[in-house]
Design a protein around this motif. Sequence first.
Motif, PDB file in Angstrom:
ATOM      1  N   LEU A 319      -2.330 -10.984  16.854  1.00 14.34           N
ATOM      2  CA  LEU A 319      -3.499 -11.735  17.310  1.00 14.34           C
ATOM      3  C   LEU A 319      -3.661 -11.639  18.824  1.00 14.34           C
ATOM      4  O   LEU A 319      -4.757 -11.359  19.321  1.00 14.34           O
ATOM      5  CB  LEU A 319      -3.363 -13.196  16.887  1.00 14.34           C
ATOM      6  CG  LEU A 319      -4.505 -14.125  17.322  1.00 14.34           C
ATOM      7  CD1 LEU A 319      -5.834 -13.653  16.736  1.00 14.34           C
ATOM      8  CD2 LEU A 319      -4.217 -15.571  16.925  1.00 14.34           C
ATOM      9  N   LEU A 320      -2.574 -11.869  19.558  1.00 18.22           N
ATOM     10  CA  LEU A 320      -2.687 -11.835  21.019  1.00 18.22           C
ATOM     11  C   LEU A 320      -3.020 -10.439  21.524  1.00 18.22           C
ATOM     12  O   LEU A 320      -3.883 -10.275  22.396  1.00 18.22           O
ATOM     13  CB  LEU A 320      -1.398 -12.341  21.668  1.00 18.22           C
ATOM     14  CG  LEU A 320      -1.389 -13.823  22.059  1.00 18.22           C
ATOM     15  CD1 LEU A 320      -1.510 -14.702  20.831  1.00 18.22           C
ATOM     16  CD2 LEU A 320      -0.122 -14.189  22.842  1.00 18.22           C
ATOM     17  N   PHE A 321      -2.350  -9.422  20.994  1.00 19.17           N
ATOM     18  CA  PHE A 321      -2.592  -8.064  21.467  1.00 19.17           C
ATOM     19  C   PHE A 321      -4.044  -7.668  21.200  1.00 19.17           C
ATOM     20  O   PHE A 321      -4.750  -7.185  22.109  1.00 19.17           O
ATOM     21  CB  PHE A 321      -1.645  -7.081  20.763  1.00 19.17           C
ATOM     22  CG  PHE A 321      -1.519  -5.752  21.460  1.00 19.17           C
ATOM     23  CD1 PHE A 321      -2.553  -4.819  21.425  1.00 19.17           C
ATOM     24  CD2 PHE A 321      -0.361  -5.416  22.153  1.00 19.17           C
ATOM     25  CE1 PHE A 321      -2.434  -3.598  22.064  1.00 19.17           C
ATOM     26  CE2 PHE A 321      -0.238  -4.192  22.805  1.00 19.17           C
ATOM     27  CZ  PHE A 321      -1.275  -3.274  22.756  1.00 19.17           C
ATOM     28  N   ASP A 322      -4.505  -7.871  19.978  1.00 17.77           N
ATOM     29  CA  ASP A 322      -5.864  -7.438  19.615  1.00 17.77           C
ATOM     30  C   ASP A 322      -6.927  -8.250  20.345  1.00 17.77           C
ATOM     31  O   ASP A 322      -7.956  -7.706  20.758  1.00 17.77           O
ATOM     32  CB  ASP A 322      -6.056  -7.550  18.098  1.00 17.77           C
ATOM     33  CG  ASP A 322      -5.147  -6.605  17.323  1.00 17.77           C
ATOM     34  OD1 ASP A 322      -4.644  -5.637  17.937  1.00 17.77           O
ATOM     35  OD2 ASP A 322      -4.932  -6.833  16.123  1.00 17.77           O
ATOM     36  N   THR A 323      -6.675  -9.546  20.535  1.00 16.82           N
ATOM     37  CA  THR A 323      -7.636 -10.386  21.242  1.00 16.82           C
ATOM     38  C   THR A 323      -7.769  -9.972  22.698  1.00 16.82           C
ATOM     39  O   THR A 323      -8.882  -9.803  23.222  1.00 16.82           O
ATOM     40  CB  THR A 323      -7.222 -11.863  21.158  1.00 16.82           C
ATOM     41  OG1 THR A 323      -7.219 -12.283  19.790  1.00 16.82           O
ATOM     42  CG2 THR A 323      -8.200 -12.739  21.944  1.00 16.82           C
ATOM     43  N   TYR A 324      -6.640  -9.788  23.368  1.00 17.01           N
ATOM     44  CA  TYR A 324      -6.689  -9.432  24.779  1.00 17.01           C
ATOM     45  C   TYR A 324      -7.236  -8.020  24.980  1.00 17.01           C
ATOM     46  O   TYR A 324      -7.893  -7.747  25.995  1.00 17.01           O
ATOM     47  CB  TYR A 324      -5.311  -9.577  25.415  1.00 17.01           C
ATOM     48  CG  TYR A 324      -4.814 -11.003  25.458  1.00 17.01           C
ATOM     49  CD1 TYR A 324      -5.697 -12.067  25.634  1.00 17.01           C
ATOM     50  CD2 TYR A 324      -3.457 -11.299  25.328  1.00 17.01           C
ATOM     51  CE1 TYR A 324      -5.249 -13.382  25.667  1.00 17.01           C
ATOM     52  CE2 TYR A 324      -2.998 -12.611  25.370  1.00 17.01           C
ATOM     53  CZ  TYR A 324      -3.905 -13.640  25.537  1.00 17.01           C
ATOM     54  OH  TYR A 324      -3.462 -14.932  25.573  1.00 17.01           O
ATOM     55  N   LEU A 325      -6.994  -7.143  24.035  1.00 22.83           N
ATOM     56  CA  LEU A 325      -7.556  -5.797  24.131  1.00 22.83           C
ATOM     57  C   LEU A 325      -9.080  -5.856  24.051  1.00 22.83           C
ATOM     58  O   LEU A 325      -9.784  -5.194  24.833  1.00 22.83           O
ATOM     59  CB  LEU A 325      -6.991  -4.920  23.009  1.00 22.83           C
ATOM     60  CG  LEU A 325      -7.331  -3.432  23.073  1.00 22.83           C
ATOM     61  CD1 LEU A 325      -6.862  -2.817  24.386  1.00 22.83           C
ATOM     62  CD2 LEU A 325      -6.689  -2.692  21.898  1.00 22.83           C
ATOM     63  N   GLU A 352      -5.453   3.118  37.043  1.00 24.51           N
ATOM     64  CA  GLU A 352      -4.529   4.043  36.387  1.00 24.51           C
ATOM     65  C   GLU A 352      -4.045   3.577  35.019  1.00 24.51           C
ATOM     66  O   GLU A 352      -3.493   4.376  34.256  1.00 24.51           O
ATOM     67  CB  GLU A 352      -3.308   4.258  37.290  1.00 24.51           C
ATOM     68  CG  GLU A 352      -3.634   4.913  38.621  1.00 24.51           C
ATOM     69  CD  GLU A 352      -2.475   4.855  39.606  1.00 24.51           C
ATOM     70  OE1 GLU A 352      -1.415   4.264  39.230  1.00 24.51           O
ATOM     71  OE2 GLU A 352      -2.617   5.371  40.725  1.00 24.51           O
ATOM     72  N   THR A 353      -4.250   2.315  34.674  1.00 20.31           N
ATOM     73  CA  THR A 353      -3.643   1.736  33.477  1.00 20.31           C
ATOM     74  C   THR A 353      -4.697   1.507  32.400  1.00 20.31           C
ATOM     75  O   THR A 353      -5.704   0.846  32.641  1.00 20.31           O
ATOM     76  CB  THR A 353      -2.939   0.410  33.817  1.00 20.31           C
ATOM     77  OG1 THR A 353      -2.119   0.589  34.970  1.00 20.31           O
ATOM     78  CG2 THR A 353      -2.067  -0.051  32.656  1.00 20.31           C
ATOM     79  N   SER A 354      -4.465   2.039  31.218  1.00 18.80           N
ATOM     80  CA  SER A 354      -5.403   1.884  30.106  1.00 18.80           C
ATOM     81  C   SER A 354      -5.363   0.455  29.575  1.00 18.80           C
ATOM     82  O   SER A 354      -4.364  -0.256  29.746  1.00 18.80           O
ATOM     83  CB  SER A 354      -5.061   2.854  28.979  1.00 18.80           C
ATOM     84  OG  SER A 354      -3.843   2.480  28.359  1.00 18.80           O
ATOM     85  N   VAL A 358      -2.297  -2.351  29.712  1.00 16.38           N
ATOM     86  CA  VAL A 358      -2.423  -3.635  30.407  1.00 16.38           C
ATOM     87  C   VAL A 358      -1.956  -4.766  29.504  1.00 16.38           C
ATOM     88  O   VAL A 358      -1.196  -5.654  29.916  1.00 16.38           O
ATOM     89  CB  VAL A 358      -3.875  -3.866  30.862  1.00 16.38           C
ATOM     90  CG1 VAL A 358      -4.043  -5.292  31.400  1.00 16.38           C
ATOM     91  CG2 VAL A 358      -4.279  -2.859  31.928  1.00 16.38           C
ATOM     92  N   VAL A 359      -2.415  -4.742  28.250  1.00 18.59           N
ATOM     93  CA  VAL A 359      -2.015  -5.786  27.302  1.00 18.59           C
ATOM     94  C   VAL A 359      -0.509  -5.754  27.072  1.00 18.59           C
ATOM     95  O   VAL A 359       0.159  -6.790  27.031  1.00 18.59           O
ATOM     96  CB  VAL A 359      -2.770  -5.635  25.973  1.00 18.59           C
ATOM     97  CG1 VAL A 359      -2.285  -6.682  24.970  1.00 18.59           C
ATOM     98  CG2 VAL A 359      -4.271  -5.781  26.191  1.00 18.59           C
ATOM     99  N   ARG A 360       0.047  -4.552  26.927  1.00 17.33           N
ATOM    100  CA  ARG A 360       1.509  -4.417  26.787  1.00 17.33           C
ATOM    101  C   ARG A 360       2.227  -5.076  27.951  1.00 17.33           C
ATOM    102  O   ARG A 360       3.174  -5.853  27.753  1.00 17.33           O
ATOM    103  CB  ARG A 360       1.883  -2.936  26.725  1.00 17.33           C
ATOM    104  CG  ARG A 360       3.379  -2.654  26.741  1.00 17.33           C
ATOM    105  CD  ARG A 360       3.664  -1.249  27.227  1.00 17.33           C
ATOM    106  NE  ARG A 360       3.260  -1.062  28.616  1.00 17.33           N
ATOM    107  CZ  ARG A 360       3.031   0.122  29.187  1.00 17.33           C
ATOM    108  NH1 ARG A 360       3.148   1.238  28.475  1.00 17.33           N
ATOM    109  NH2 ARG A 360       2.668   0.202  30.455  1.00 17.33           N
ATOM    110  N   ASP A 361       1.809  -4.787  29.165  1.00 15.31           N
ATOM    111  CA  ASP A 361       2.476  -5.327  30.344  1.00 15.31           C
ATOM    112  C   ASP A 361       2.334  -6.845  30.409  1.00 15.31           C
ATOM    113  O   ASP A 361       3.273  -7.549  30.812  1.00 15.31           O
ATOM    114  CB  ASP A 361       1.905  -4.692  31.613  1.00 15.31           C
ATOM    115  CG  ASP A 361       2.251  -3.217  31.742  1.00 15.31           C
ATOM    116  OD1 ASP A 361       3.158  -2.746  31.026  1.00 15.31           O
ATOM    117  OD2 ASP A 361       1.597  -2.529  32.554  1.00 15.31           O
ATOM    118  N   PHE A 362       1.157  -7.350  30.034  1.00 16.03           N
ATOM    119  CA  PHE A 362       0.926  -8.794  30.050  1.00 16.03           C
ATOM    120  C   PHE A 362       1.826  -9.494  29.041  1.00 16.03           C
ATOM    121  O   PHE A 362       2.523 -10.459  29.375  1.00 16.03           O
ATOM    122  CB  PHE A 362      -0.548  -9.070  29.741  1.00 16.03           C
ATOM    123  CG  PHE A 362      -0.937 -10.529  29.788  1.00 16.03           C
ATOM    124  CD1 PHE A 362      -0.422 -11.383  30.742  1.00 16.03           C
ATOM    125  CD2 PHE A 362      -1.847 -11.035  28.864  1.00 16.03           C
ATOM    126  CE1 PHE A 362      -0.786 -12.729  30.780  1.00 16.03           C
ATOM    127  CE2 PHE A 362      -2.224 -12.362  28.900  1.00 16.03           C
ATOM    128  CZ  PHE A 362      -1.695 -13.220  29.850  1.00 16.03           C
TER     129      PHE A 362
END
Length: 396
Positions: A319-325, A352-354, A358-362
């Motif tokens: 949910l968090l990954f897909d929402t933030y994407l 530079e960051t896709s 970005v979501v991964r890093d967050f």
Amino acid sequence: MQDHLLADLRRRLQEEEAQRLSPLACLSRAAVRRRPDPLAEQGHRLPFAVDADRVLHSLAYTRYIDKTQVFSLVDNDQISHRVLHVQLVSKIARGLGRLLRLNEDLIEAIALAHDLGHPPFGHDGEKFLDRKCREHGISPFLHNLQSVHFLERLERGGRGLNLSLQVLDGVLTHDGELHTVRLTPQRDKDFAALDAEMVAKRQDPSMELTPMTLEGCLVRVADTIAYVGRDLEDAILLGLVSRDMLPEVVRRVLGESNGTIVYRLVEDLTANSLEQDHISFSPPVAQALGRLKEFNLVNIYTNPSIKTEHPKISAAFDLLFDTYLQDLRRERRGSPVYRDFLDRMDENYKIETSPPEVVRDFLAGMTDDFFLKRHAELVSPLRLPDKLNVPHIVKN
């Protein structure tokens, strides 16, 4: 006058270090960085001590305080968290380093930084986040790679900490889950080699990397010493296992308590590594340690009784990954991914960051509690007013 005194003190410290440490140790004067760094090259602190301080004062280190070690969502304040594990690794490794006459500043810097890339909910969270990364076409998620990424790219708003090669290498290669009987440093590395190993590890996560210093080798083994008995104690406290379940060879060679296990591992490693260009255990101790790790894997780490909430955690990552994407792709500037992360990063990072990266890093930087709060907002959103009603403060 003051600058001259500090420069003289630094020279004396370097000379004392060269006389005191083993010829196999990594001297502080050998530290190299990607960029010139006057703050690390001047003053009273030696380079690896500067690195340890930078790690200790980083935002990522602050977030250790509420990150799971093994047991997630457990209502017991005596269960280990990531911050305690890191402190134990540092303490054990520095103690060993003193006995072996290795560089304690370098050891401390690697130990403090080695788990910075762990996402919420420990290794299980790592698996959930790895699955989302693969689904969205970016490289697999590995916490040691993410640790280096935090140190080099995400701290200081995207500028990074400019740590030394030797520290970054130790963090990248720490792999404490591997059962290695002997580690011999691979000293012929530079930043090009570090970057190549990062790429190769992303392409083959099973690839084993070797530290470039004895200090890095030592931290990798100290990581195992720090967690293997402590995780056992936590599992006993929760009633998952009992001491009489331990294999006979473990009880006979290593003992039944964390204190005894740590003492015997440290004692054996010291005796087998002193004045040697490797870090190793004796064959009987290595065998017993391997059996203990196998016992923990079966009875603790993969025990179904501690995984009952994991389907919910996995769904929360979805949910968090897909929402933030979607928030990034639709430029919803009020989203936490902007407010709590991306808005603080420099323009180079943004360019530079896709969006999936970005979501991964967050998500990787979240504590367990922050993750759960953001999930609760999506499941049952709080309605905030457009403008907060903050009382007016009158200054006397």
